[in-house]
Scaffold this motif. Structure first.
Motif, PDB file in Angstrom:
ATOM      1  N   ASN A   3       2.563   5.468   0.638  1.00  0.00           N
ATOM      2  CA  ASN A   3       3.817   3.973   1.108  1.00  0.00           C
ATOM      3  C   ASN A   3       4.170   4.975   0.740  1.00  0.00           C
ATOM      4  OD1 ASN A   3       4.299   4.210  -2.584  1.00  0.00           O
ATOM      5  ND2 ASN A   3       2.614   4.540  -2.907  1.00  0.00           N
ATOM      6  N   ARG A  55       8.915  -6.632   3.698  1.00  0.00           N
ATOM      7  CA  ARG A  55       7.352  -7.356   4.089  1.00  0.00           C
ATOM      8  C   ARG A  55       6.330  -6.482   3.725  1.00  0.00           C
ATOM      9  NH1 ARG A  55       5.761  -7.240   9.926  1.00  0.00           N
ATOM     10  NH2 ARG A  55       6.592  -4.696   9.177  1.00  0.00           N
ATOM     11  N   ILE A  56       4.798  -6.299   3.201  1.00  0.00           N
ATOM     12  CA  ILE A  56       4.174  -5.938   2.040  1.00  0.00           C
ATOM     13  C   ILE A  56       3.500  -4.534   3.058  1.00  0.00           C
ATOM     14  CG2 ILE A  56       2.046  -5.193   1.359  1.00  0.00           C
ATOM     15  CD1 ILE A  56       2.299  -8.220   0.407  1.00  0.00           C
ATOM     16  N   GLU A  57       3.675  -4.690   4.399  1.00  0.00           N
ATOM     17  CA  GLU A  57       3.611  -3.523   5.129  1.00  0.00           C
ATOM     18  C   GLU A  57       4.563  -2.356   5.899  1.00  0.00           C
ATOM     19  OE1 GLU A  57       3.094  -7.207   5.944  1.00  0.00           O
ATOM     20  OE2 GLU A  57       3.018  -6.919   7.739  1.00  0.00           O
ATOM     21  N   ASP A  58       6.150  -3.059   4.930  1.00  0.00           N
ATOM     22  CA  ASP A  58       7.201  -1.817   4.837  1.00  0.00           C
ATOM     23  C   ASP A  58       6.979  -0.968   3.674  1.00  0.00           C
ATOM     24  OD1 ASP A  58       8.127  -3.210   7.463  1.00  0.00           O
ATOM     25  OD2 ASP A  58       8.961  -4.650   6.013  1.00  0.00           O
ATOM     26  N   LEU A  61       1.736   1.727   3.768  1.00  0.00           N
ATOM     27  CA  LEU A  61       0.500   1.865   4.501  1.00  0.00           C
ATOM     28  C   LEU A  61      -0.748   2.263   4.436  1.00  0.00           C
ATOM     29  CD1 LEU A  61       3.097   4.466   5.265  1.00  0.00           C
ATOM     30  CD2 LEU A  61       3.241   2.217   5.807  1.00  0.00           C
ATOM     31  N   TYR A  62      -1.757   0.850   5.350  1.00  0.00           N
ATOM     32  CA  TYR A  62      -2.667   1.480   4.768  1.00  0.00           C
ATOM     33  C   TYR A  62      -3.535   2.634   5.805  1.00  0.00           C
ATOM     34  CZ  TYR A  62      -7.786  -0.567   5.165  1.00  0.00           C
ATOM     35  OH  TYR A  62      -8.830  -0.119   5.488  1.00  0.00           O
TER      36      TYR A  62
END
Length: 74
Positions: A3, A55-58, A61-62
């Motif tokens: 993250n 955004r959550i994706e920012d 990092l999955y």
């Protein structure tokens, strides 16, 4: 999960303690998330993203665990 919490915290001039207060968790929780030792709940992830205006994706990092394990072995 990797993250960018520490990066966003620094960009917003927040300590772990102040960020924790804003999203309703302990400083230890923020520390554990930053170190990748704890994956936040979806609710907490949304709170963090909303606070930083991203955004959550920012932030998060999955990585697929199987892919991560194969990288370590290879």
């Amino acid at each position: 999960m990797k993250n960018n919490i520490k990066v966003y915290r620094a960009m917003n001039d927040l300590t772990q303690e102040s960020l924790a207060e804003k999203v309703g968790v302990t400083r230890q929780t923020i520390h554990a998330i930053e170190k990748g030792k704890y994956d936040p709940s979806l609710e907490l992830a949304f709170k963090l993203a909303g606070l930083f205006g991203v955004r959550i994706e920012d932030i998060f990092l999955y990585e697929d665990r199987e892919a991560r394990n194969s990288e370590r072995k290879g």
